[in-house]
Design a protein around this motif. Structure first.
Motif, PDB file in Angstrom:
ATOM      1  N   THR A  43       4.143  10.316   3.768  1.00 46.30           N
ATOM      2  CA  THR A  43       4.499  10.780   5.123  1.00 46.30           C
ATOM      3  C   THR A  43       4.641  12.290   5.214  1.00 46.30           C
ATOM      4  O   THR A  43       4.553  12.848   6.307  1.00 46.30           O
ATOM      5  N   ASP A  44       4.868  12.962   4.092  1.00 43.66           N
ATOM      6  CA  ASP A  44       5.051  14.420   4.145  1.00 43.66           C
ATOM      7  C   ASP A  44       4.737  15.010   2.775  1.00 43.66           C
ATOM      8  O   ASP A  44       5.089  14.436   1.728  1.00 43.66           O
ATOM      9  N   ILE A  45       4.038  16.162   2.761  1.00 40.40           N
ATOM     10  CA  ILE A  45       3.725  16.913   1.532  1.00 40.40           C
ATOM     11  C   ILE A  45       4.136  18.354   1.761  1.00 40.40           C
ATOM     12  O   ILE A  45       3.758  18.964   2.772  1.00 40.40           O
ATOM     13  N   GLN A  46       4.900  18.902   0.835  1.00 36.11           N
ATOM     14  CA  GLN A  46       5.367  20.281   0.962  1.00 36.11           C
ATOM     15  C   GLN A  46       5.406  20.944  -0.417  1.00 36.11           C
ATOM     16  O   GLN A  46       5.570  20.260  -1.439  1.00 36.11           O
ATOM     17  N   LYS A  47       5.240  22.270  -0.390  1.00 39.02           N
ATOM     18  CA  LYS A  47       5.505  23.052  -1.599  1.00 39.02           C
ATOM     19  C   LYS A  47       7.012  23.180  -1.767  1.00 39.02           C
ATOM     20  O   LYS A  47       7.723  23.437  -0.800  1.00 39.02           O
ATOM     21  N   TYR A  48       7.465  23.031  -2.991  1.00 42.12           N
ATOM     22  CA  TYR A  48       8.906  22.925  -3.236  1.00 42.12           C
ATOM     23  C   TYR A  48       9.314  23.905  -4.323  1.00 42.12           C
ATOM     24  O   TYR A  48       8.567  24.153  -5.285  1.00 42.12           O
ATOM     25  N   LYS A  49      10.502  24.472  -4.158  1.00 38.66           N
ATOM     26  CA  LYS A  49      11.082  25.400  -5.126  1.00 38.66           C
ATOM     27  C   LYS A  49      12.307  24.734  -5.730  1.00 38.66           C
ATOM     28  O   LYS A  49      13.327  24.543  -5.067  1.00 38.66           O
ATOM     29  N   VAL A  50      12.201  24.359  -7.008  1.00 38.77           N
ATOM     30  CA  VAL A  50      13.276  23.602  -7.650  1.00 38.77           C
ATOM     31  C   VAL A  50      14.509  24.471  -7.841  1.00 38.77           C
ATOM     32  O   VAL A  50      15.623  24.085  -7.490  1.00 38.77           O
ATOM     33  N   LEU A  51      14.327  25.670  -8.395  1.00 36.36           N
ATOM     34  CA  LEU A  51      15.442  26.589  -8.634  1.00 36.36           C
ATOM     35  C   LEU A  51      15.303  27.773  -7.689  1.00 36.36           C
ATOM     36  O   LEU A  51      14.331  28.539  -7.766  1.00 36.36           O
ATOM     37  N   SER A  52      16.262  27.945  -6.825  1.00 31.72           N
ATOM     38  CA  SER A  52      16.207  29.045  -5.859  1.00 31.72           C
ATOM     39  C   SER A  52      16.503  30.392  -6.487  1.00 31.72           C
ATOM     40  O   SER A  52      16.245  31.430  -5.880  1.00 31.72           O
ATOM     41  N   VAL A  53      17.038  30.409  -7.719  1.00 27.02           N
ATOM     42  CA  VAL A  53      17.369  31.683  -8.377  1.00 27.02           C
ATOM     43  C   VAL A  53      16.109  32.407  -8.807  1.00 27.02           C
ATOM     44  O   VAL A  53      16.016  33.636  -8.761  1.00 27.02           O
ATOM     45  N   LEU A  54      15.082  31.638  -9.234  1.00 27.80           N
ATOM     46  CA  LEU A  54      13.868  32.253  -9.744  1.00 27.80           C
ATOM     47  C   LEU A  54      13.067  32.866  -8.606  1.00 27.80           C
ATOM     48  O   LEU A  54      13.096  32.369  -7.469  1.00 27.80           O
ATOM     49  N   PRO A  55      12.313  33.963  -8.893  1.00 31.81           N
ATOM     50  CA  PRO A  55      11.506  34.590  -7.841  1.00 31.81           C
ATOM     51  C   PRO A  55      10.255  33.767  -7.548  1.00 31.81           C
ATOM     52  O   PRO A  55       9.886  32.859  -8.287  1.00 31.81           O
ATOM     53  N   GLY A  56       9.569  34.110  -6.467  1.00 38.24           N
ATOM     54  CA  GLY A  56       8.344  33.430  -6.094  1.00 38.24           C
ATOM     55  C   GLY A  56       8.606  32.248  -5.174  1.00 38.24           C
ATOM     56  O   GLY A  56       9.718  31.988  -4.717  1.00 38.24           O
ATOM     57  N   SER A  57       7.527  31.504  -4.907  1.00 38.36           N
ATOM     58  CA  SER A  57       7.611  30.354  -4.004  1.00 38.36           C
ATOM     59  C   SER A  57       7.844  29.049  -4.738  1.00 38.36           C
ATOM     60  O   SER A  57       7.760  27.983  -4.136  1.00 38.36           O
ATOM     61  N   GLY A  58       8.107  29.089  -6.027  1.00 40.70           N
ATOM     62  CA  GLY A  58       8.398  27.878  -6.776  1.00 40.70           C
ATOM     63  C   GLY A  58       7.174  27.313  -7.462  1.00 40.70           C
ATOM     64  O   GLY A  58       6.045  27.798  -7.308  1.00 40.70           O
ATOM     65  N   MET A  59       7.400  26.243  -8.228  1.00 36.28           N
ATOM     66  CA  MET A  59       6.328  25.617  -9.004  1.00 36.28           C
ATOM     67  C   MET A  59       6.372  24.090  -8.836  1.00 36.28           C
ATOM     68  O   MET A  59       6.115  23.350  -9.787  1.00 36.28           O
ATOM     69  N   GLY A  60       6.723  23.606  -7.650  1.00 35.94           N
ATOM     70  CA  GLY A  60       6.847  22.180  -7.444  1.00 35.94           C
ATOM     71  C   GLY A  60       6.213  21.728  -6.148  1.00 35.94           C
ATOM     72  O   GLY A  60       5.917  22.521  -5.243  1.00 35.94           O
ATOM     73  N   ILE A  61       5.975  20.399  -6.057  1.00 41.07           N
ATOM     74  CA  ILE A  61       5.427  19.753  -4.872  1.00 41.07           C
ATOM     75  C   ILE A  61       6.323  18.562  -4.547  1.00 41.07           C
ATOM     76  O   ILE A  61       6.592  17.719  -5.428  1.00 41.07           O
ATOM     77  N   SER A  62       6.806  18.471  -3.311  1.00 44.14           N
ATOM     78  CA  SER A  62       7.633  17.344  -2.884  1.00 44.14           C
ATOM     79  C   SER A  62       6.796  16.413  -2.023  1.00 44.14           C
ATOM     80  O   SER A  62       6.053  16.854  -1.139  1.00 44.14           O
ATOM     81  N   ILE A  63       6.914  15.122  -2.306  1.00 48.29           N
ATOM     82  CA  ILE A  63       6.140  14.092  -1.607  1.00 48.29           C
ATOM     83  C   ILE A  63       7.120  13.050  -1.084  1.00 48.29           C
ATOM     84  O   ILE A  63       7.943  12.509  -1.837  1.00 48.29           O
ATOM     85  N   THR A  64       7.031  12.774   0.183  1.00 54.99           N
ATOM     86  CA  THR A  64       7.915  11.810   0.840  1.00 54.99           C
ATOM     87  C   THR A  64       7.147  10.533   1.132  1.00 54.99           C
ATOM     88  O   THR A  64       6.034  10.580   1.684  1.00 54.99           O
ATOM     89  N   THR A  65       7.744   9.396   0.764  1.00 48.96           N
ATOM     90  CA  THR A  65       7.172   8.074   1.025  1.00 48.96           C
ATOM     91  C   THR A  65       8.243   7.191   1.655  1.00 48.96           C
ATOM     92  O   THR A  65       9.443   7.434   1.492  1.00 48.96           O
ATOM     93  N   PRO A  66       7.852   6.125   2.360  1.00 52.25           N
ATOM     94  CA  PRO A  66       8.865   5.238   2.964  1.00 52.25           C
ATOM     95  C   PRO A  66       9.705   4.490   1.937  1.00 52.25           C
ATOM     96  O   PRO A  66      10.830   4.077   2.226  1.00 52.25           O
ATOM     97  N   SER A  67       9.182   4.291   0.736  1.00 56.44           N
ATOM     98  CA  SER A  67       9.901   3.510  -0.268  1.00 56.44           C
ATOM     99  C   SER A  67      10.982   4.304  -0.976  1.00 56.44           C
ATOM    100  O   SER A  67      11.748   3.731  -1.756  1.00 56.44           O
ATOM    101  N   THR A  68      11.050   5.629  -0.771  1.00 52.83           N
ATOM    102  CA  THR A  68      12.039   6.459  -1.450  1.00 52.83           C
ATOM    103  C   THR A  68      12.989   7.053  -0.428  1.00 52.83           C
ATOM    104  O   THR A  68      12.575   7.461   0.666  1.00 52.83           O
ATOM    105  N   LEU A  69      14.284   7.091  -0.809  1.00 57.40           N
ATOM    106  CA  LEU A  69      15.281   7.694   0.068  1.00 57.40           C
ATOM    107  C   LEU A  69      15.144   9.209   0.092  1.00 57.40           C
ATOM    108  O   LEU A  69      15.243   9.840   1.133  1.00 57.40           O
ATOM    109  N   LYS A  70      14.946   9.781  -1.096  1.00 51.01           N
ATOM    110  CA  LYS A  70      14.762  11.231  -1.225  1.00 51.01           C
ATOM    111  C   LYS A  70      13.342  11.505  -1.692  1.00 51.01           C
ATOM    112  O   LYS A  70      12.751  10.705  -2.421  1.00 51.01           O
ATOM    113  N   PRO A  71      12.768  12.665  -1.319  1.00 45.72           N
ATOM    114  CA  PRO A  71      11.380  12.953  -1.718  1.00 45.72           C
ATOM    115  C   PRO A  71      11.239  13.055  -3.241  1.00 45.72           C
ATOM    116  O   PRO A  71      12.137  13.526  -3.942  1.00 45.72           O
ATOM    117  N   LEU A  72      10.088  12.608  -3.730  1.00 46.52           N
ATOM    118  CA  LEU A  72       9.743  12.784  -5.142  1.00 46.52           C
ATOM    119  C   LEU A  72       9.261  14.216  -5.349  1.00 46.52           C
ATOM    120  O   LEU A  72       8.503  14.752  -4.537  1.00 46.52           O
TER     121      LEU A  72
END
Length: 572
Positions: free
Chosen positions: A507-536
């Motif tokens: 249902t949703d794909i976004q670029k994700y930043k795991v640690l906000s302390v580090l510079p840059g836009s992060g190194m992660g991808i968050s994916i939202t599905t109906p079967s999960t309460l929180k995005p993977l």
């Protein structure tokens, strides 16, 4: 009894009466401790008996005497051990240094004395009489000879003494350079120094390229006419020497304060950032990453050049090295048969035509360059070591795939009907087996060409509370219809930890930043599905942008075909 003990103590303190064991050359440690002191003890006993004839020994006297001898022996052993330890601590290097310093001081004293003697002789020598007598003719002649010799020796010493001193032996001093600790300020300063140092070389190469590409028509035409005239008359080498002298003269005038700027290509002045005194942690981390990236690219280019040259001379590509081999033989035979003046004329004319005309044509017409520019073709086709390794791996995998296809029991007619895509999809394997068996998918599902080897990442499932299920390390793949995550756990039940997500269910794909302390836009991808309460979250991905583009493009393709609503692409 007290009188006897006083005598023993006095005798133990007088160490000079015993033999100096350190000076005896043939005495060992056991001999020094056992044999020699016993002999002297007996002699001392006799002397004491001679001194005190009226003294009568009692039963306790032998015991006290033995105690005294034992005390003396222990003291002697202690003194000898101290001397031996001191001798062992002294090394030959220290003695040699002391002797060298003494010899240097002696040499300096002797030179000073010799100079004083020569000066005193020159001052004390009387001037020769205008009319010497016959009787004193031989004496004055000898004095003149001595003063003449002294003057010659003095002149020779003043003239060549400095050069003779250079041949004096001096021990080499090994200096160890201390490495500076890592500092963000020092790192920034060194990078700027490197840019300033390489700026003249880069400007020269830029002007040379602009001259060959006729960036300024008048300048290139004048340079072409002058060069060809010099090559025709055989003045190429004098012309280059004159240009070097002219450049040094201009640099001298610039150093004196003159404003002389000559360049074919206008220089672009980059804004200089003022150095920051204090940097934050994120700025320091970003600075280190930038420097590491630049160093990585620079070292990679240098390694590519060196590996290509090595492979050219090591017959890695025989058809390319054969051209070089034939060219060297032709140049060798021509240098043996043709005169050097004619050789220089031919090389100069060819270099001018190649630089001003042929290179300009090749740069203007890239297709012509790809077909007829032999040096360019040879250099681009030369492989590097990683390319050779990749080629060997592909050939090895192809050889291993042939027996697998033969054992599958497929007939010739069936193998001809199978397309290349299906065959490659069935032959594709992961680390744990065939792709469709690992993820329990159909045989048509295979990774896209962008992620044939997958992307290394870690899956963060925030719905789980156990540490083993919360974070899993593995590899992420994208197929035409699925997003597959293979866990790298070595357990037997690792297949249960693999994750397969259908792209239509996202249902949703976004670029994700795991640690906000580090510079840059992060190194992660968050994916939202109906079967999960929180995005993977798929984090710690080095090629995050490449993976996100591939997943998002495939997702949009599927959703557009099924007429589903589009998904936003915000960056966090």
């Amino acid at each position: 009894m007290l009188k006897r003990l006083d005598k023993i103590r006095f005798r133990g303190q007088k160490r000079d009466e015993f033999l100096d064991l350190a000076e005896s050359p043939n005495a060992s440690d056991s001999e020094c401790n056992d044999d020699i002191p016993v002999k002297h003890r007996s002699s001392l006993k006799d002397t004491e008996e001679q001194r005190d004839p009226d003294y009568k020994m009692t039963d306790a006297d032998p015991l006290s005497e033995v105690k005294g001898h034992l005390e003396i022996a222990l003291l002697e052993k202690h003194f000898l051990q101290e001397e031996l330890r001191k001798l062992r601590e002294e090394t030959n290097v220290e003695t040699l240094k002391q002797e060298l310093e003494k010899e240097k001081s002696k040499r300096v004293d002797l030179e000073q004395k010799m100079n004083d003697i020569l000066r005193s002789r020159l001052e004390d020598s009387p001037p020769p009489p205008p009319k010497p007598q016959v009787a004193s003719l031989n004496g004055t002649g000898d004095k003149q000879k001595e003063t003449f010799r002294c003057r010659i020796w003095k002149w020779l010493y003043e003239r060549f003494g400095v050069y003779i001193e250079d041949f004096r032996f001096q021990p080499e001093e090994n200096t160890v350079e201390t490495e500076e600790p890592l500092s963000a300020k020092r790192l920034t300063e060194n990078m700027r120094r490197l840019k300033r140092g390489a700026k003249p070389v880069t400007n020269f190469m830029r002007n040379l390229s602009a001259l060959s590409s006729w960036h300024s028509v008048y300048t290139s035409a004048i340079a072409f006419i002058i060069y060809m005239n010099a090559a025709w008359h055989g003045w190429v080498l004098p012309m280059f020497l004159f240009l070097a002298i002219l450049r040094l003269s201009l640099n001298y005038l610039i150093a004196k304060g003159w404003r002389i700027q000559w360049s074919i290509v206008p220089e672009v002045s980059e804004p200089m950032e003022p150095p920051k005194e204090e940097l934050t942690v994120s700025e320091k981390f970003q600075l280190v990453l930038d420097v590491a990236q630049k160093a990585q690219n620079l070292f990679g280019k240098m390694a590519d050049v060196l590996e290509k040259i090595k492979n050219l001379f090591m017959w890695v590509q025989p058809e390319i090295t054969q051209k070089l081999y034939v060219g060297l033989w032709v140049a060798f035979i021509a240098s043996c048969l043709l005169p050097y003046k004619l050789m220089g004329f031919m090389i100069g004319i060819y270099a001018g035509i190649k630089f001003f005309i042929i290179d300009f044509m090749f740069k203007s017409c890239p297709k012509l360059r790809d077909k007829y520019d032999t040096p360019y073709i040879v250099w681009t086709t030369l492989p590097t070591d990683p390319q050779l390794k990749e080629r060997n791996n592909t050939t090895l995998s192809r050889r291993q795939m042939q027996p697998v296809v033969a054992r599958s029991g497929q007939s010739t007619s069936m193998s001809c009907g199978i397309g290349r895509e299906e065959e490659s999809g069935r032959a594709y394997n992961t680390k744990r087996g065939p792709f469709h068996e690992v993820f329990n998918l159909s045989e048509n599902e295979r990774p896209l060409s962008v992620c044939e080897n997958g992307w290394r990442c870690c899956l963060i499932n925030r719905d789980r509370k156990m540490p083993t299920d919360y974070i899993r390390n593995g590899v992420l793949y994208v197929t035409e219809n699925y997003l597959c995550f293979e866990s790298s756990s070595s357990r037997a039940t690792s297949s249960k930890k693999n994750k397969v997500i259908k792209l239509q269910d996202i249902t949703d794909i976004q670029k994700y930043k795991v640690l906000s302390v580090l510079p840059g836009s992060g190194m992660g991808i968050s994916i939202t599905t109906p079967s999960t309460l929180k995005p993977l979250v798929f984090g710690a991905m080095i090629h995050r942008d490449e993976a996100f583009d591939a997943i998002h493009s495939q997702y949009t393709k599927i959703m557009s075909s099924t007429a589903a609503p589009t998904v936003t692409n915000p960056e966090t």
